[in-house]
Design an enzyme around this catalytic site. Sequence first.
Site, PDB file in Angstrom:
ATOM      1  N   ASP A   1      -0.526   1.826   4.786  1.00  0.00           N
ATOM      2  CA  ASP A   1      -0.462   0.363   4.807  1.00  0.00           C
ATOM      3  C   ASP A   1      -1.543  -0.254   3.916  1.00  0.00           C
ATOM      4  OD1 ASP A   1       0.451  -2.114   5.502  1.00  0.00           O
ATOM      5  OD2 ASP A   1      -0.248  -2.046   7.581  1.00  0.00           O
ATOM      6  N   GLY A   2      -1.215  -1.400   3.311  1.00  0.00           N
ATOM      7  CA  GLY A   2      -2.218  -2.167   2.572  1.00  0.00           C
ATOM      8  C   GLY A   2      -2.063  -2.166   1.063  1.00  0.00           C
TER       9      GLY A   2
ATOM     10  N   GLY B   1       0.040  -3.880  -0.738  1.00  0.00           N
ATOM     11  CA  GLY B   1       0.225  -5.267  -1.197  1.00  0.00           C
ATOM     12  C   GLY B   1      -1.114  -5.989  -1.261  1.00  0.00           C
ATOM     13  N   ARG B   2      -1.900  -5.885  -0.179  1.00  0.00           N
ATOM     14  CA  ARG B   2      -3.211  -6.563  -0.151  1.00  0.00           C
ATOM     15  C   ARG B   2      -4.144  -6.018  -1.226  1.00  0.00           C
ATOM     16  NH1 ARG B   2      -4.033  -5.588   5.994  1.00  0.00           N
ATOM     17  NH2 ARG B   2      -2.108  -4.434   5.606  1.00  0.00           N
TER      18      ARG B   2
ATOM     19  N   HIS C   1       1.837  -0.632  -4.931  1.00  0.00           N
ATOM     20  CA  HIS C   1       2.664   0.509  -4.502  1.00  0.00           C
ATOM     21  C   HIS C   1       2.480   1.688  -5.458  1.00  0.00           C
ATOM     22  CE1 HIS C   1       4.368  -1.756  -1.311  1.00  0.00           C
ATOM     23  NE2 HIS C   1       5.073  -2.565  -2.070  1.00  0.00           N
TER      24      HIS C   1
ATOM     25  N   ARG D   1      12.409  -6.901   2.898  1.00  0.00           N
ATOM     26  CA  ARG D   1      11.526  -7.456   1.858  1.00  0.00           C
ATOM     27  C   ARG D   1      12.358  -8.003   0.694  1.00  0.00           C
ATOM     28  NH1 ARG D   1       5.886  -4.121   1.829  1.00  0.00           N
ATOM     29  NH2 ARG D   1       5.674  -4.139   4.082  1.00  0.00           N
TER      30      ARG D   1
ATOM     31  N   LEU E   1       1.757  23.550   2.377  1.00  0.00           N
ATOM     32  CA  LEU E   1       1.963  22.331   3.169  1.00  0.00           C
ATOM     33  C   LEU E   1       3.414  21.820   3.114  1.00  0.00           C
ATOM     34  CD1 LEU E   1      -0.169  19.519   3.897  1.00  0.00           C
ATOM     35  CD2 LEU E   1       1.430  18.843   2.163  1.00  0.00           C
TER      36      LEU E   1
ATOM     37  N   ARG F   1      -3.475   5.074  10.375  1.00  0.00           N
ATOM     38  CA  ARG F   1      -2.869   3.896   9.733  1.00  0.00           C
ATOM     39  C   ARG F   1      -3.973   3.151   8.999  1.00  0.00           C
ATOM     40  NH1 ARG F   1       1.719  -0.184  11.674  1.00  0.00           N
ATOM     41  NH2 ARG F   1       1.723  -1.512   9.830  1.00  0.00           N
TER      42      ARG F   1
ATOM     43  N   ARG G   1      -0.899  -0.676  14.816  1.00  0.00           N
ATOM     44  CA  ARG G   1       0.476  -0.620  15.344  1.00  0.00           C
ATOM     45  C   ARG G   1       1.114   0.683  14.898  1.00  0.00           C
ATOM     46  NH1 ARG G   1       0.348  -5.661  13.121  1.00  0.00           N
ATOM     47  NH2 ARG G   1       1.189  -4.909  11.162  1.00  0.00           N
TER      48      ARG G   1
ATOM     49  N   SER H   1       4.570   0.739  14.521  1.00  0.00           N
ATOM     50  CA  SER H   1       5.671   0.250  13.675  1.00  0.00           C
ATOM     51  C   SER H   1       6.837   1.227  13.550  1.00  0.00           C
ATOM     52  CB  SER H   1       5.150  -0.107  12.272  1.00  0.00           C
ATOM     53  OG  SER H   1       4.205  -1.137  12.348  1.00  0.00           O
TER      54      SER H   1
HETATM   55  C1  FPP Z   1       2.887  -0.705   3.116  1.00  0.00           C
HETATM   56  O1  FPP Z   1       1.989  -1.559   2.422  1.00  0.00           O
HETATM   57  C2  FPP Z   1       3.437   0.250   2.161  1.00  0.00           C
HETATM   58  C3  FPP Z   1       4.756   0.404   1.887  1.00  0.00           C
HETATM   59  C4  FPP Z   1       5.824  -0.394   2.538  1.00  0.00           C
HETATM   60  C5  FPP Z   1       5.214   1.383   0.884  1.00  0.00           C
HETATM   61  C6  FPP Z   1       4.466   2.683   0.882  1.00  0.00           C
HETATM   62  C7  FPP Z   1       4.777   3.374  -0.370  1.00  0.00           C
HETATM   63  C8  FPP Z   1       3.890   4.095  -1.098  1.00  0.00           C
HETATM   64  C9  FPP Z   1       2.518   4.381  -0.708  1.00  0.00           C
HETATM   65  C10 FPP Z   1       4.336   4.675  -2.356  1.00  0.00           C
HETATM   66  C11 FPP Z   1       4.771   6.082  -2.145  1.00  0.00           C
HETATM   67  C12 FPP Z   1       6.103   6.121  -2.634  1.00  0.00           C
HETATM   68  C13 FPP Z   1       6.952   7.121  -2.562  1.00  0.00           C
HETATM   69  C14 FPP Z   1       8.225   6.889  -3.226  1.00  0.00           C
HETATM   70  C15 FPP Z   1       6.735   8.394  -1.864  1.00  0.00           C
HETATM   71  P1  FPP Z   1       2.335  -3.098   2.370  1.00  0.00           P
HETATM   72  O2  FPP Z   1       3.185  -3.361   1.190  1.00  0.00           O
HETATM   73  O3  FPP Z   1       2.940  -3.524   3.682  1.00  0.00           O
HETATM   74  O4  FPP Z   1       0.913  -3.723   2.191  1.00  0.00           O
HETATM   75  P2  FPP Z   1       0.403  -5.120   2.769  1.00  0.00           P
HETATM   76  O5  FPP Z   1       0.481  -4.994   4.274  1.00  0.00           O
HETATM   77  O6  FPP Z   1      -0.994  -5.202   2.267  1.00  0.00           O
HETATM   78  O7  FPP Z   1       1.304  -6.169   2.208  1.00  0.00           O
END
Ligand code: FPP
Length: 236
Positions: A16-17, A19-20, A33, A67, A127, A183, A189, A191
């Site tokens: 998570d995170g 986007g931020r 991402h 989204r 792994l 997380r 959470r 989720s």
């Molecule tokens: C949550 O962060 C992250 C995701 C929904 C996508 C996770 C994907 C990757 C780490 C890329 C790996 C990709 C593959 C194809 C294996 P968020 O977007 O919810 O962040 P935020 O809460 O800060 O907005």
Amino acid sequence: MIEDLVIPTHIGIIMDGNGRWAERRGLSRSMGHREGANTLKKICIYAEKLGVKYLSVYAFSTENFKRSKAEVDFLMKLCIEMFSNEFQEIIDHNVRVVFSGRREPLTKKVLKAMDEITEKTKNNTSLVLNICFNYGGQTELLDMTKKISSEVLKGNIQVENITLDTLSSYLYQDLPPLDFVIRTSGEQRLSNFMLYQASYAEFYFPEVLFPDFLENEFMEAIVEFNKRTRKFGGNV
Ligand code: FPP
């Protein structure tokens, strides 16, 4: 001392995170991402070196389809790019890649990239990287229930013979239970992540955003795991 640490057999990461991370740098969410995907590669190789046997990561939940179309399209494109070109280093580390989640409504192109990397790595023995993609924990339990019911109706399974091992073998992947769920980004959470497998997992919620969750942060997490006393319902 690293050699004195207990290494969890099965670790789950809710990444998570992204986007931020991007927004704080004035970048687009897509860049977050992409950076997250790079971090995933590094963490996977580090986990393999430490002797982790199973690493499950939440890459795309069934709910993530809510989204914006642009973000969903980017994540699908990133997935194809990662599995087709970017995972060679992971493959070289003898990692086996498997997926958990529903195939519907993923496109043929995405499914092809997933199937190719699964096939290419099927005999790898270090792994296991379980990528939860178009995944939801409740849906996994629903799908398991349907598959078992259908076998019961066909007479292939007797109801009185159903055990916890039976349930596990009808999940998307038959993996050992999660020992440790991390997380990132401070959110606390689950989720809908691996509800069945996380029953007795220890949880850890570092503040760091996923793209910055690198080797040092992963090691800190392992050190935290080693401070926990696991009871599995007993009173040890
Ligand atoms: C949550 O962060 C992250 C995701 C929904 C996508 C996770 C994907 C990757 C780490 C890329 C790996 C990709 C593959 C194809 C294996 P968020 O977007 O919810 O962040 P935020 O809460 O800060 O907005």
